[in-house]
Design a protein around this motif. Structure first.
Motif, PDB file in Angstrom:
ATOM      1  N   LEU A 247       3.302   9.313   0.498  1.00 20.50           N
ATOM      2  CA  LEU A 247       3.670  10.395  -0.416  1.00 20.50           C
ATOM      3  C   LEU A 247       2.733  11.569  -0.168  1.00 20.50           C
ATOM      4  CD1 LEU A 247       5.297  11.423  -2.903  1.00 20.50           C
ATOM      5  CD2 LEU A 247       3.510  10.421  -4.337  1.00 20.50           C
ATOM      6  N   GLU A 248       3.295  12.755  -0.011  1.00 19.86           N
ATOM      7  CA  GLU A 248       2.491  13.968   0.169  1.00 19.86           C
ATOM      8  C   GLU A 248       2.396  14.695  -1.169  1.00 19.86           C
ATOM      9  OE1 GLU A 248       4.185  16.333   3.313  1.00 19.86           O
ATOM     10  OE2 GLU A 248       4.663  14.537   4.485  1.00 19.86           O
ATOM     11  N   THR A 249       1.174  15.041  -1.583  1.00 21.61           N
ATOM     12  CA  THR A 249       0.990  15.667  -2.883  1.00 21.61           C
ATOM     13  C   THR A 249      -0.052  16.778  -2.837  1.00 21.61           C
ATOM     14  OG1 THR A 249      -0.808  14.194  -3.598  1.00 21.61           O
ATOM     15  CG2 THR A 249       1.448  13.465  -4.056  1.00 21.61           C
ATOM     16  N   ASP A 250      -0.014  17.584  -3.872  1.00 21.43           N
ATOM     17  CA  ASP A 250      -1.104  18.502  -4.199  1.00 21.43           C
ATOM     18  C   ASP A 250      -1.393  18.279  -5.673  1.00 21.43           C
ATOM     19  OD1 ASP A 250      -2.902  20.583  -4.582  1.00 21.43           O
ATOM     20  OD2 ASP A 250      -1.323  22.068  -4.893  1.00 21.43           O
ATOM     21  N   ALA A 251      -2.376  17.452  -5.953  1.00 18.54           N
ATOM     22  CA  ALA A 251      -2.645  17.047  -7.334  1.00 18.54           C
ATOM     23  C   ALA A 251      -3.009  18.229  -8.223  1.00 18.54           C
ATOM     24  CB  ALA A 251      -3.765  16.002  -7.366  1.00 18.54           C
ATOM     25  N   LYS A 252      -3.642  19.229  -7.646  1.00 20.51           N
ATOM     26  CA  LYS A 252      -4.088  20.372  -8.448  1.00 20.51           C
ATOM     27  C   LYS A 252      -2.899  21.104  -9.065  1.00 20.51           C
ATOM     28  CE  LYS A 252      -7.614  23.948  -8.388  1.00 20.51           C
ATOM     29  NZ  LYS A 252      -8.606  24.672  -7.557  1.00 20.51           N
ATOM     30  N   SER A 253      -1.867  21.375  -8.268  1.00 16.78           N
ATOM     31  CA  SER A 253      -0.681  22.062  -8.778  1.00 16.78           C
ATOM     32  C   SER A 253       0.368  21.091  -9.306  1.00 16.78           C
ATOM     33  CB  SER A 253      -0.058  22.915  -7.675  1.00 16.78           C
ATOM     34  OG  SER A 253       0.519  22.088  -6.659  1.00 16.78           O
ATOM     35  N   GLY A 254       0.236  19.828  -8.916  1.00 14.55           N
ATOM     36  CA  GLY A 254       1.198  18.815  -9.339  1.00 14.55           C
ATOM     37  C   GLY A 254       2.349  18.613  -8.372  1.00 14.55           C
ATOM     38  N   LYS A 255       2.356  19.349  -7.264  1.00 11.11           N
ATOM     39  CA  LYS A 255       3.456  19.232  -6.302  1.00 11.11           C
ATOM     40  C   LYS A 255       3.513  17.830  -5.704  1.00 11.11           C
ATOM     41  CE  LYS A 255       5.414  21.476  -2.215  1.00 11.11           C
ATOM     42  NZ  LYS A 255       5.235  22.529  -1.187  1.00 11.11           N
ATOM     43  N   GLY A 256       4.693  17.223  -5.761  1.00 12.51           N
ATOM     44  CA  GLY A 256       4.904  15.894  -5.193  1.00 12.51           C
ATOM     45  C   GLY A 256       4.528  14.756  -6.110  1.00 12.51           C
TER      46      GLY A 256
ATOM     47  N   LYS B 172      -2.259  14.168 -13.642  1.00 10.58           N
ATOM     48  CA  LYS B 172      -0.954  14.781 -13.411  1.00 10.58           C
ATOM     49  C   LYS B 172       0.170  13.751 -13.545  1.00 10.58           C
ATOM     50  CE  LYS B 172      -1.828  19.137 -12.392  1.00 10.58           C
ATOM     51  NZ  LYS B 172      -1.258  20.277 -13.136  1.00 10.58           N
ATOM     52  N   VAL B 173      -0.071  12.556 -13.005  1.00 16.03           N
ATOM     53  CA  VAL B 173       0.939  11.497 -13.091  1.00 16.03           C
ATOM     54  C   VAL B 173       1.188  11.119 -14.551  1.00 16.03           C
ATOM     55  CG1 VAL B 173       1.441   9.076 -12.566  1.00 16.03           C
ATOM     56  CG2 VAL B 173       0.496  10.557 -10.794  1.00 16.03           C
ATOM     57  N   ALA B 174       0.091  11.015 -15.317  1.00 12.78           N
ATOM     58  CA  ALA B 174       0.188  10.594 -16.717  1.00 12.78           C
ATOM     59  C   ALA B 174       0.561  11.748 -17.650  1.00 12.78           C
ATOM     60  CB  ALA B 174      -1.136   9.975 -17.156  1.00 12.78           C
TER      61      ALA B 174
ATOM     62  N   ARG C 198       0.828  -1.208   0.000  1.00 14.58           N
ATOM     63  CA  ARG C 198       0.000   0.000   0.000  1.00 14.58           C
ATOM     64  C   ARG C 198       0.863   1.260   0.000  1.00 14.58           C
ATOM     65  NH1 ARG C 198      -4.959   0.513   3.209  1.00 14.58           N
ATOM     66  NH2 ARG C 198      -4.634  -1.696   3.600  1.00 14.58           N
ATOM     67  N   LEU C 199       0.463   2.212  -0.819  1.00 15.57           N
ATOM     68  CA  LEU C 199       1.057   3.543  -0.805  1.00 15.57           C
ATOM     69  C   LEU C 199      -0.034   4.529  -0.398  1.00 15.57           C
ATOM     70  CD1 LEU C 199       3.059   5.818  -1.394  1.00 15.57           C
ATOM     71  CD2 LEU C 199       2.486   5.627  -3.829  1.00 15.57           C
ATOM     72  N   ILE C 200       0.174   5.218   0.719  1.00 15.13           N
ATOM     73  CA  ILE C 200      -0.770   6.228   1.172  1.00 15.13           C
ATOM     74  C   ILE C 200      -0.379   7.569   0.557  1.00 15.13           C
ATOM     75  CG2 ILE C 200      -1.731   7.458   3.150  1.00 15.13           C
ATOM     76  CD1 ILE C 200      -2.563   4.545   3.077  1.00 15.13           C
ATOM     77  N   VAL C 201      -1.279   8.141  -0.236  1.00 16.29           N
ATOM     78  CA  VAL C 201      -1.035   9.446  -0.843  1.00 16.29           C
ATOM     79  C   VAL C 201      -1.851  10.483  -0.074  1.00 16.29           C
ATOM     80  CG1 VAL C 201      -1.170  10.841  -2.936  1.00 16.29           C
ATOM     81  CG2 VAL C 201      -0.665   8.388  -3.104  1.00 16.29           C
ATOM     82  N   LEU C 202      -1.158  11.335   0.674  1.00 16.97           N
ATOM     83  CA  LEU C 202      -1.822  12.401   1.416  1.00 16.97           C
ATOM     84  C   LEU C 202      -1.992  13.592   0.479  1.00 16.97           C
ATOM     85  CD1 LEU C 202       0.082  12.068   4.804  1.00 16.97           C
ATOM     86  CD2 LEU C 202      -2.300  11.447   4.359  1.00 16.97           C
ATOM     87  N   ASN C 203      -3.129  13.616  -0.207  1.00 16.45           N
ATOM     88  CA  ASN C 203      -3.384  14.646  -1.208  1.00 16.45           C
ATOM     89  C   ASN C 203      -3.928  15.915  -0.545  1.00 16.45           C
ATOM     90  OD1 ASN C 203      -3.400  15.554  -3.892  1.00 16.45           O
ATOM     91  ND2 ASN C 203      -5.571  15.102  -4.096  1.00 16.45           N
ATOM     92  N   ARG C 204      -3.875  17.013  -1.287  1.00 14.54           N
ATOM     93  CA  ARG C 204      -4.263  18.336  -0.782  1.00 14.54           C
ATOM     94  C   ARG C 204      -3.406  18.727   0.428  1.00 14.54           C
ATOM     95  NH1 ARG C 204     -10.186  16.811  -1.854  1.00 14.54           N
ATOM     96  NH2 ARG C 204     -10.452  17.501  -4.001  1.00 14.54           N
ATOM     97  N   ALA C 205      -2.158  18.256   0.427  1.00 15.57           N
ATOM     98  CA  ALA C 205      -1.251  18.573   1.529  1.00 15.57           C
ATOM     99  C   ALA C 205      -0.983  20.069   1.625  1.00 15.57           C
ATOM    100  CB  ALA C 205       0.065  17.810   1.362  1.00 15.57           C
ATOM    101  N   ASP C 206      -1.162  20.790   0.510  1.00 14.10           N
ATOM    102  CA  ASP C 206      -0.967  22.238   0.525  1.00 14.10           C
ATOM    103  C   ASP C 206      -2.003  22.947   1.382  1.00 14.10           C
ATOM    104  OD1 ASP C 206      -2.865  21.383  -1.494  1.00 14.10           O
ATOM    105  OD2 ASP C 206      -2.989  23.491  -2.095  1.00 14.10           O
TER     106      ASP C 206
END
Length: 282
Positions: free
Chosen positions: A74-83, A130-132, A44-52
Motif C-alpha cells: 500500500l502506498e500512502t502519505d500519512a501526513k495528508s492521509g492519501k492512500g 489517520k487510519v483511526a 505482511r502488508l508493506i506500507v510505503l509511506n511518504r510516497a508523496d
C-alpha cells in the motif's frame, strides 16, 4: 532495543497480520533486517509511506518487488492521509482466506488484529491516527516518540497495535546510515550536519542533478577523479550558500547554515521527489 524486540516477539502470537511501514524514499535502509526473522510466516502488508516525497517510478519498482516477495503493498502519505483509507480494505483482502475460515467456524465479527512496525520517525503514529480518524497514538517529527505498545481500535472489525520504532545495533554499510540520517530517522546530533549535507549534495548530483539546478540555481561542475564524494559535495554546498547569500565576514560562505537548509528542504519535500535506492540492490 532488546526489550522491545522481545516484547514484539511475544505480541506477534496475538496478531493476524504485520503492517510494516517503510520510507518510500529509502525502502531498503528503512527496513529493520530483524523484522523478517521476527515476523516469520505471518502475513505482511508493506506500507510505503511518504510516497508523496518519493519518485513515483521508483515507488512502482519497489511495490512490484515487494509483491514478488509475496507481500501486499500500500502506498500512502500519512501526513495528508492519501492512500490511508484503503488500509482496512487491503488488510481484509490479504486475510480473506482467514476471514472465510472464521465465518465457517461461526466467528463472524471477530476483529482482525494487526501489528504496526517500523523504524523511528517513519510516521507510524501519524499513520495510525489517520487510519483511526482520531488522535490515539503519540506522533512527532523526531525519532523515539512512541515509548510503549498501544492498542488502537479502528472500528469494530480492526484493532491495531502500535509499537516503538527500533533501529538495529549496527548498520550494514555507511550508505544505510547516511540515508537514515538524511530522512531524520536518526537524531541529527549523531552526525555533523555540514558533513551530512555534503554527502546528500553529492548523491543528489549523481541521481537527480536537475533538482539541485532548479532549486539552488547551480551550475554543476564536471566531476573529476580528484573531485568526488565529500569534496564534490562541499563544492556544491559552497556554491549553493553563495547563491543564497549565506556569507560570513570576509566573504566566507556559511556552508553550515546552507547544510541545515538543504536537509530541512529535502525532508520537507521542497527539493522534489526522490528514491535513493533501487530494489535490485537487495
Amino acid at each position: 532495543m532488546t526489550k522491545t524486540r522481545r516484547q514484539m516477539a511475544e505480541d506477534l502470537k496475538f496478531v493476524d497480520l504485520v503492517a510494516e511501514l517503510l520510507d518510500a524514499r529509502i525502502p531498503r535502509s528503512s527496513r529493520n533486517p530483524d523484522i523478517d526473522e521476527l515476523v516469520g510466516g505471518k502475513p505482511r502488508l508493506i506500507v510505503l509511506n511518504r510516497a508523496d516525497q518519493a519518485d513515483p517510478t521508483g515507488t512502482a519498482r519497489w511495490a512490484a518487488w515487494f509483491r514478488s516477495q509475496g507481500h501486499a503493498v500500500l502506498e500512502t502519505d500519512a501526513k495528508s492521509g492519501k492512500g490511508v483509507a484503503q488500509f482496512s480494505g487491503v488488510i481484509r483482502e490479504t486475510l480473506k482466506e482467514k476471514l472465510a475460515a472464521w465465518n465457517e467456524k461461526g466467528q463472524v465479527g471477530r476483529p482482525i488484529r494487526a501489528m504496526v512496525v517500523g523504524i523511528p520517525n517513519v510516521g507510524k503514529s501519524t499513520f495510525i491516527n489517520k487510519v483511526a480518524r482520531r488522535k490515539s497514538a503519540k506522533a512527532g517529527d523526531r525519532p523515539g516518540v512512541t515509548r510503549g505498545k498501544q492498542w488502537v481500535a479502528v472500528d469494530s472489525g480492526l484493532d491495531l497495535l502500535d509499537t516503538p520504532g527500533i533501529l538495529w545495533p549496527r548498520f550494514e554499510d555507511e550508505q544505510t546510515g547516511l540515508h537514515l540520517a538524511y530522512t531524520g530517522a536518526v537524531k541529527d546530533d549523531i552526525m555533523d550536519t555540514e558533513t551530512l549535507a555534503c554527502h546528500l549534495m553529492e548523491e543528489l548530483a549523481q541521481s537527480y542533478p536537475d533538482a539541485l539546478i532548479q532549486r539552488y540555481k547551480l551550475d554543476l561542475p564536471p566531476r573529476t577523479g580528484e573531485e568526488v564524494g565529500l569534496e564534490y559535495g562541499y563544492a556544491l554546498l559552497e556554491r549553493a550558500a553563495r547563491k543564497r547569500g549565506f556569507l560570513k565576514p570576509g566573504n566566507e560562505t556559511d556552508t553550515e547554515r546552507m547544510g541545515r537548509i538543504l536537509l530541512d528542504e529535502f525532508r520537507a519535500g521542497k527539493l522534489g521527489t526522490f528514491t535513493l535506492e533501487e530494489p535490485d540492490e537487495q
